[in-house]
Structures are given as C-alpha cells and as structure tokens.
Design a protein around this motif. Structure first.
Motif, mmCIF file in Angstrom:
data_model
loop_
_atom_site.group_PDB
_atom_site.id
_atom_site.type_symbol
_atom_site.label_atom_id
_atom_site.label_comp_id
_atom_site.label_asym_id
_atom_site.label_seq_id
_atom_site.Cartn_x
_atom_site.Cartn_y
_atom_site.Cartn_z
ATOM 1 N N VAL A 144 0.847 -1.185 0.000
ATOM 2 C CA VAL A 144 0.000 0.000 0.000
ATOM 3 C C VAL A 144 0.881 1.234 0.000
ATOM 4 C CG1 VAL A 144 -1.754 1.288 1.299
ATOM 5 C CG2 VAL A 144 -1.850 -1.211 1.223
ATOM 6 N N GLY A 145 0.472 2.260 -0.732
ATOM 7 C CA GLY A 145 1.248 3.501 -0.751
ATOM 8 C C GLY A 145 1.191 4.174 -2.101
ATOM 9 N N GLY A 146 1.680 5.404 -2.161
ATOM 10 C CA GLY A 146 1.518 6.243 -3.335
ATOM 11 C C GLY A 146 2.509 6.047 -4.449
ATOM 12 N N TRP A 147 3.219 4.954 -4.469
ATOM 13 C CA TRP A 147 4.094 4.653 -5.605
ATOM 14 C C TRP A 147 3.312 3.915 -6.675
ATOM 15 C CZ3 TRP A 147 9.523 2.532 -3.836
ATOM 16 C CH2 TRP A 147 10.187 3.534 -3.107
ATOM 17 N N SER A 148 3.667 4.136 -7.933
ATOM 18 C CA SER A 148 3.119 3.303 -8.996
ATOM 19 C C SER A 148 3.717 1.903 -8.867
ATOM 20 C CB SER A 148 3.462 3.889 -10.364
ATOM 21 O OG SER A 148 4.856 3.806 -10.595
ATOM 22 N N THR A 149 3.067 0.930 -9.473
ATOM 23 C CA THR A 149 3.573 -0.447 -9.417
ATOM 24 C C THR A 149 4.951 -0.546 -10.061
ATOM 25 O OG1 THR A 149 1.309 -1.284 -9.487
ATOM 26 C CG2 THR A 149 3.058 -2.843 -10.034
ATOM 27 N N LYS A 150 5.163 0.208 -11.153
ATOM 28 C CA LYS A 150 6.455 0.186 -11.821
ATOM 29 C C LYS A 150 7.552 0.704 -10.896
ATOM 30 C CE LYS A 150 8.750 1.675 -16.077
ATOM 31 N NZ LYS A 150 8.586 2.394 -17.368
ATOM 32 N N SER A 151 7.284 1.777 -10.151
ATOM 33 C CA SER A 151 8.265 2.316 -9.208
ATOM 34 C C SER A 151 8.533 1.344 -8.068
ATOM 35 C CB SER A 151 7.779 3.651 -8.647
ATOM 36 O OG SER A 151 7.623 4.613 -9.663
ATOM 37 N N ALA A 152 7.463 0.695 -7.584
ATOM 38 C CA ALA A 152 7.604 -0.230 -6.460
ATOM 39 C C ALA A 152 8.434 -1.448 -6.827
ATOM 40 C CB ALA A 152 6.219 -0.672 -5.970
ATOM 41 N N ASN A 153 8.501 -1.766 -8.118
ATOM 42 C CA ASN A 153 9.302 -2.914 -8.556
ATOM 43 C C ASN A 153 10.793 -2.714 -8.311
ATOM 44 O OD1 ASN A 153 7.842 -5.217 -9.677
ATOM 45 N ND2 ASN A 153 6.930 -3.725 -11.057
ATOM 46 N N SER A 154 11.202 -1.481 -8.037
ATOM 47 C CA SER A 154 12.611 -1.243 -7.727
ATOM 48 C C SER A 154 12.983 -1.809 -6.356
ATOM 49 C CB SER A 154 12.913 0.258 -7.759
ATOM 50 O OG SER A 154 12.164 0.949 -6.764
ATOM 51 N N LEU A 155 11.983 -1.966 -5.488
ATOM 52 C CA LEU A 155 12.215 -2.552 -4.165
ATOM 53 C C LEU A 155 11.718 -3.978 -4.061
ATOM 54 C CD1 LEU A 155 11.371 0.210 -1.519
ATOM 55 C CD2 LEU A 155 13.601 -0.742 -2.076
ATOM 56 N N PHE A 156 10.626 -4.265 -4.751
ATOM 57 C CA PHE A 156 9.985 -5.570 -4.619
ATOM 58 C C PHE A 156 9.819 -6.198 -5.994
ATOM 59 C CE2 PHE A 156 8.180 -2.420 -1.730
ATOM 60 C CZ PHE A 156 8.580 -2.925 -0.501
ATOM 61 N N SER A 157 10.095 -7.469 -6.079
ATOM 62 C CA SER A 157 9.896 -8.172 -7.342
ATOM 63 C C SER A 157 8.588 -8.959 -7.297
ATOM 64 C CB SER A 157 11.065 -9.132 -7.597
ATOM 65 O OG SER A 157 11.145 -10.096 -6.556
ATOM 66 N N SER A 158 8.112 -9.331 -8.472
ATOM 67 C CA SER A 158 6.926 -10.190 -8.591
ATOM 68 C C SER A 158 5.702 -9.594 -7.908
ATOM 69 C CB SER A 158 7.211 -11.588 -8.014
ATOM 70 O OG SER A 158 8.331 -12.165 -8.624
ATOM 71 N N ILE A 159 5.440 -8.310 -8.167
ATOM 72 C CA ILE A 159 4.230 -7.686 -7.640
ATOM 73 C C ILE A 159 3.049 -8.097 -8.512
ATOM 74 C CG2 ILE A 159 3.054 -5.502 -7.172
ATOM 75 C CD1 ILE A 159 5.767 -4.241 -6.707
ATOM 76 N N SER A 160 2.021 -8.600 -7.875
ATOM 77 C CA SER A 160 0.823 -9.033 -8.584
ATOM 78 C C SER A 160 -0.283 -8.010 -8.350
ATOM 79 C CB SER A 160 0.368 -10.406 -8.076
ATOM 80 O OG SER A 160 -0.896 -10.746 -8.583
ATOM 81 N N GLN A 161 -0.936 -7.590 -9.419
ATOM 82 C CA GLN A 161 -2.024 -6.636 -9.296
ATOM 83 C C GLN A 161 -3.294 -7.259 -9.851
ATOM 84 O OE1 GLN A 161 -1.355 -2.815 -11.047
ATOM 85 N NE2 GLN A 161 -3.020 -1.861 -9.939
ATOM 86 N N GLU A 162 -4.069 -7.856 -8.958
ATOM 87 C CA GLU A 162 -5.311 -8.504 -9.364
ATOM 88 C C GLU A 162 -6.517 -7.642 -9.002
ATOM 89 O OE1 GLU A 162 -5.191 -11.055 -11.152
ATOM 90 O OE2 GLU A 162 -3.126 -11.678 -10.865
ATOM 91 N N GLY A 163 -6.298 -6.641 -8.191
ATOM 92 C CA GLY A 163 -7.328 -5.693 -7.800
ATOM 93 C C GLY A 163 -6.669 -4.342 -7.617
ATOM 94 N N LEU A 164 -7.358 -3.436 -6.964
ATOM 95 C CA LEU A 164 -6.778 -2.117 -6.753
ATOM 96 C C LEU A 164 -5.516 -2.202 -5.901
ATOM 97 C CD1 LEU A 164 -7.499 0.846 -7.463
ATOM 98 C CD2 LEU A 164 -8.445 1.034 -5.166
ATOM 99 N N GLY A 165 -5.470 -3.182 -5.004
ATOM 100 C CA GLY A 165 -4.278 -3.384 -4.193
ATOM 101 C C GLY A 165 -3.205 -4.127 -4.953
ATOM 102 N N ARG A 166 -1.970 -4.051 -4.458
ATOM 103 C CA ARG A 166 -0.849 -4.800 -5.042
ATOM 104 C C ARG A 166 -0.429 -5.874 -4.050
ATOM 105 N NH1 ARG A 166 1.197 0.222 -6.870
ATOM 106 N NH2 ARG A 166 0.900 0.994 -4.759
ATOM 107 N N LEU A 167 -0.202 -7.086 -4.532
ATOM 108 C CA LEU A 167 0.107 -8.224 -3.667
ATOM 109 C C LEU A 167 1.476 -8.796 -4.007
ATOM 110 C CD1 LEU A 167 -3.355 -10.046 -3.909
ATOM 111 C CD2 LEU A 167 -2.653 -8.331 -2.227
ATOM 112 N N ILE A 168 2.181 -9.244 -2.963
ATOM 113 C CA ILE A 168 3.493 -9.875 -3.127
ATOM 114 C C ILE A 168 3.494 -11.164 -2.316
ATOM 115 C CG2 ILE A 168 5.985 -9.559 -2.921
ATOM 116 C CD1 ILE A 168 5.429 -6.549 -2.534
ATOM 117 N N LYS A 169 3.914 -12.264 -2.931
ATOM 118 C CA LYS A 169 4.005 -13.522 -2.187
ATOM 119 C C LYS A 169 5.050 -13.390 -1.087
ATOM 120 C CE LYS A 169 2.442 -16.641 -5.824
ATOM 121 N NZ LYS A 169 2.771 -17.817 -6.662
ATOM 122 N N LYS A 170 4.764 -14.015 0.048
ATOM 123 C CA LYS A 170 5.650 -13.870 1.202
ATOM 124 C C LYS A 170 7.074 -14.297 0.891
ATOM 125 C CE LYS A 170 2.161 -14.292 4.850
ATOM 126 N NZ LYS A 170 1.685 -15.078 6.014
#
Length: 373
Positions: A144-170
């Motif tokens: 959750v937060g004001g970064w775009s998914t593309k920007s967030a990929n710089s910190l987290f890999s394999s971000i899944s966006q199936e709804g408005l939220g973004r999900l990452i496997k543990k």
C-alpha cells in the motif's frame, strides 16, 4: 529498421499496460480501472515532489491539476467526443466516460480508501508512504502507498495486481525488507475499526436508542424503513415507504429508518404495534452501514451478494473496513444497475471467506447458493 504501426486502441492499451508493468486483463472495464489507478498514483507522486533529488519532501497537488495532467496522458486512449460549456466531458448512453471528472474522482476515492493517497482538505492530495501489510490466513503481503507499481518494482519483485491493491508472495519479500520495521503496518490498523461482534454491537445500539430515543410526532408519510426483515433483493430497493408495512409487520420493535426529504437523515425507530414510538437519530454514516448488516443478522435475513461470472454485485455503501479489504482483490465500478466489483477467478474464495465473517451469503445469477471451501 521499420517501425511497427499501432493500428487500434487495443494495441495502445496493451503497450500502456506493458509499460506500467501490470498484466493485461481481457475485460475492458478492468483495463480502464487498472490504467486510471496506475496513472493517478504516478501523477500524484510526481506532481507532489518538491525536489527530484529529494523524494522525502512533498507539496500537495490540487485535484483538478491531477485530472488535467491525467487527461493529457490518456486522451489518445479515450478521446472525448463532446464537452459541455464548462469543458467537462459528456458521457453517452448513461456510460461514464473514463476521463470524466466523476469517473476520475471515483478512482481517487478508492485509492484514498485503500490508503494509497490522502485528501488533506480543500481539494489537495498527497501520496502516502509505501508500507507492507501482512494479510491474515493468506500467503501474500499487501503493498500500500503512493508509488506506482512500476516504481515499487525497484524494491519488490513479482508484484501481482489482481485488484486495486498490489500483492506480493511472502517468499518474494527480501530479507532486508523483512527487518525494516518502518515499512510494515499492522493489518488491523490499516483495515480500520469494526465491531468485535456485529450482533452484540447492534443489540447495544438498539438498547442505547431505547434508553435515549425521543418521542415522535412523525407520520408514516415522512420516512422510509430499511428492509432488514426481508430477504436481500439485490436488483430492487432495500428501502420502503413506512406506510407500506404498517399493517404487515407489527411484530418488529426496532427498524433502521431515514427521512424522505432530500437530506435523508437516518435514525433508529422504536415501534409498537407498527406505529413509531421513539426515534434516535444517527449522524455517522459508518454506524448506518454497520447497522444495515447487523439488523439483517438479528432478523435472520443475512445480506447476500451475487456473482455474475467474475463480477460481484453487493449492496452498498459498505462499511469502510469491509470495502477496504474488498478493494485489495477487486476493481470497483459504478453502473446504472448499482455498484459492482470485478475480480480474478483465483480470488473469489478469498473474497467470500472474509465476507462470510460479516454474515454475507453468495448466489450466482441463476439463484444458486455458492459454497466454496
């Protein structure tokens, strides 16, 4: 080398979604919701940065500036064919144009609800800090937060966006991120307040209304009652003129009511023999939303939701804590038939799981009750 020509809107959308690092959904309404949400996150984040070399200092951005910048970016995808005298995009056939002020504001409201942006008053917006939320009973973490998914990929890999939220496997959360306490927010804190026991809370609200309600001079022509004592009719109104139940439901002591004027003030009505005896007014909309669900449980008529394929139709407005969870896995749309939520097949069971905790039952279009393990 010969350039590849872009022939139609579908190709443009495919290129945009690829550039945003999000998947391409086959449903057009979900494609629209994904693009609007991602561009709004990105626009607000970039427009509020005071100094490109210091991403920790932000200046609020006015909502109309955000809308204008968004339209400049996406006019090629959804060109406006007609506008009114004030320049507002005119919708056709009761279908809201994707770049209309109303459509964009609806998306902004959802982003604010889920916690990606915050409205600080007077039409000014700010992005919220990125944080991670461990969802109970699931193998994923919500981002959750004001970064775009593309920007967030710089910190987290394999971000899944199936709804408005973004999900990452543990298992995809880096070890160095797990130890960053400043990045984690407790699930209950993010979700917000909800009753520990909806039935007990509802009963306490009724007892309070009984003790503190005032005598009334209202007639049955002046207000409506919520049909918490009848089966949930998804395609019809759940409010009825009070005079229509005067002689039929004289056994019910408490009903949720609202005045029939433009202001639609809500109150708990105490009845005796089908006649209004006392009224206790409620100013908080969240209380009204919880009472709608709680009274259904007390009257043995739990709220129902309808699956139309991968689209969920459910009576709204929902309490904030419930809708916030729902938006993690869905995209919300407002149509002429009401509010609907679009989701992927794999998240249906998760949605049903937490909604059943609030007393919801599920049906399919043919009327079949859905049972999922």
């Amino acid at each position: 080398m010969q350039s590849k020509l872009i022939k139609n809107k579908d190709q443009i959308i495919e290129i945009i979604l690829s550039g945003l690092n999000v998947r391409n959904f086959p449903e057009e309404n979900i494609q629209r919701a994904v693009i609007l949400a991602e561009y709004l996150r990105d626009c607000i984040f970039k427009l509020t940065i005071c100094d490109e070399n210091d991403e920790e200092e932000y200046k609020p951005v006015y909502i109309m500036r955000t809308i204008n910048v968004l339209r400049q970016h996406l006019e090629v995808v959804w060109p406006s064919t007609a506008t009114n005298l004030s320049g507002e995009i005119i919708s056709k056939n009761d279908v809201e144009h994707p770049l209309s002020t109303k459509s964009i504001k609806n998306t902004l409201t959802s982003l604010q609800l889920i916690g990606d942006i915050v409205h600080i008053g007077n039409g000014f917006l700010l992005p919220t800090p990125v944080r991670l939320i461990e969802v109970p009973k699931q193998n994923h973490i919500a981002l959750v937060g004001g970064w775009s998914t593309k920007s967030a990929n710089s910190l987290f890999s394999s971000i899944s966006q199936e709804g408005l939220g973004r999900l990452i496997k543990k298992e995809n959360i880096p070890e160095k991120i797990i130890d960053r306490q400043d990045l984690w927010q407790p699930y209950k804190q993010w979700r917000g307040w909800e009753p520990n026991s909806l039935q007990k809370w509802t009963m306490n609200q009724l007892k309070h209304a009984e003790r503190h309600g005032s005598g009334t001079l209202s007639s049955f022509e002046n207000f409506e009652v919520f049909l918490s004592f009848q089966a949930n009719r998804i395609f019809k109104t759940v409010w009825i003129r009070a005079e229509e139940i005067t002689n039929t439901r004289t056994d019910i002591k408490f009903m949720l009511c609202r005045t029939g004027d433009r202001l639609a003030n809500y109150f708990i009505g105490e009845f005796q023999g089908g006649k209004l005896k006392k009224e206790f007014f409620i100013n908080d909309k969240e209380t009204v939303s919880w009472l709608r669900l709680g009274l259904r449980l007390l009257h043995g008529k739990p709220s129902s939701a309808l699956w139309l394929g991968n689209t969920l139709k459910i009576y709204s407005p929902l309490p904030t804590a419930i809708e916030r969870q729902l938006l993690l896995y869905t995209y919300k749309s407002k149509t002429s038939e009401g509010t609907i939520y679009h989701c992927s097949e794999e998240y249906k069971s998760i949605i049903e799981g937490f909604l059943k905790e609030y007393g919801f039952t599920f049906k399919t279009k043919g009327g079949t009750v859905v049972e999922r393990k």
